[in-house]
Design a protein around this motif. Structure first.
Motif, PDB file in Angstrom:
ATOM      1  N   ALA A   1       0.863  -1.317   0.013  1.00  0.00           N
ATOM      2  CA  ALA A   1      -0.052  -0.098   0.084  1.00  0.00           C
ATOM      3  C   ALA A   1       0.967   1.429   0.075  1.00  0.00           C
ATOM      4  O   ALA A   1       0.469   2.378   0.063  1.00  0.00           O
ATOM      5  CB  ALA A   1      -0.859   0.078   1.162  1.00  0.00           C
ATOM      6  N   GLY A   2       2.116   1.158   0.116  1.00  0.00           N
ATOM      7  CA  GLY A   2       2.938   2.178  -0.005  1.00  0.00           C
ATOM      8  C   GLY A   2       3.192   2.958   1.241  1.00  0.00           C
ATOM      9  O   GLY A   2       3.451   4.316   1.189  1.00  0.00           O
ATOM     10  N   VAL A   3       2.972   2.307   2.317  1.00  0.00           N
ATOM     11  CA  VAL A   3       3.041   2.940   3.525  1.00  0.00           C
ATOM     12  C   VAL A   3       4.033   2.613   4.655  1.00  0.00           C
ATOM     13  O   VAL A   3       3.919   2.868   5.780  1.00  0.00           O
ATOM     14  CB  VAL A   3       1.667   3.188   4.378  1.00  0.00           C
ATOM     15  N   THR A   4       5.181   2.184   3.939  1.00  0.00           N
ATOM     16  CA  THR A   4       6.149   1.556   4.835  1.00  0.00           C
ATOM     17  C   THR A   4       6.659   2.717   5.940  1.00  0.00           C
ATOM     18  O   THR A   4       6.794   2.292   7.003  1.00  0.00           O
ATOM     19  CB  THR A   4       7.362   1.126   3.767  1.00  0.00           C
ATOM     20  N   GLU A   5       6.933   3.846   5.168  1.00  0.00           N
ATOM     21  CA  GLU A   5       7.589   4.971   5.917  1.00  0.00           C
ATOM     22  C   GLU A   5       6.774   5.493   6.831  1.00  0.00           C
ATOM     23  O   GLU A   5       7.243   5.701   7.941  1.00  0.00           O
ATOM     24  CB  GLU A   5       8.041   5.993   5.052  1.00  0.00           C
TER      25      GLU A   5
END
Ligand code: PEP
Length: 248
Positions: free
Chosen positions: A135-139
């Motif tokens: 979902a592209g929310v690692t950071e």
């Protein structure tokens, strides 16, 4: 130049007899290891680890700690109790604790603070699930996990702590983050801390964990912001663990 730290997380494995053999083999294979080395053992084996490792180059620690100092908390183990066994390290917020035992960011922050109050060095685990990565929310996830610590204990607390970046999808799965994927998150973590305190960030040991093996350790540890590893499965095999230590 930061030192590298390789720590074994034995998880719920071992027996007195198996540990005796494993610790003996690790101790006799350390000659060409330059990194700092530690093993985090199940609570019942802390006395054995202390007896076997005292005076050696290998430090020992636990895999969990209560956020409470004492009291009616059946089954819990306090930081002061870990101190009685001269632990140097304690893992806090391992993803298995977070996902299987419901530890929230707030609970992890309390455990981290309890460990430090007792003089232990917390190895704080952070990392995203596969869904979160996709979902592209690692950071954002890693940032949220760190913010709980920063709010509770302040950036200066990281002068006496280790961070382990452990993508959940890489733990015990045989699927390792590529050196580039891991380095990107390590650099993100260091930059976040640097924005608050450059000195703390410079000295902060950020380990990588997640299916590290002798075969992939060297390229991971060659990354500029990867300062060693937290090693699960491979730490139960002395040859493999020592090869990882040598790579650091
Ligand atoms: C761990 O338990 O922290 C871990 C990284 O496990 P593994 O090396 O087996 O993936």
């Amino acid at each position: 130049m930061r030192r590298k730290l390789v720590a074994g997380n034995w998880k719920m494995h071992g027996s007195l007899a198996d540990n005796e053999a494993l610790l003996g083999a690790i101790l006799s294979g350390l000659h060409d290891v330059k990194a700092d080395v530690a093993v985090c053992v199940p609570f019942p084996y802390l006395a054995q680890a202390k007896a076997r490792l005292a005076g050696s180059r290998v430090a020992w620690g636990a895999q969990n700690v209560s956020q409470y100092a004492r009291g009616a908390y059946t089954g819990e183990v306090s930081a002061a109790m870990l101190n009685d066994f001269e632990c140097r390290y304690v893992i806090v917020g391992h993803s298995e604790r977070r996902t299987l035992f419901g530890e929230t960011d707030a609970v992890v922050a309390e455990k981290y603070a309890a460990a430090q109050t007792a003089g232990l060095i917390p190895i704080l685990c952070v990392g995203e699930t596969l869904e979160e990565r996709e979902a592209g929310v690692t950071e954002a996830v890693v940032s949220r996990q760190l913010d709980a610590i920063l709010a509770r204990s302040g950036v200066i607390s990281l002068a006496n702590a280790v961070i382990a970046y452990e993508p959940v999808w890489a733990i015990g799965t045989g699927r390792t983050a590529t050196p580039e994927q891991a380095q990107a998150v390590h650099a993100f973590i260091r930059a976040k801390i640097r924005a608050l305190d450059a000195e703390v960030a410079e000295h902060l040991i950020i380990q990588y964990g997640g299916s590290v093996k002798a075969a992939n350790a060297a390229e991971l540890f060659a990354q500029p912001d990867i300062d060693g590893g937290l090693i699960g499965g491979a730490s139960l095999n002395a040859e493999e663990f020592l090869a990882i230590c040598r790579a650091a």
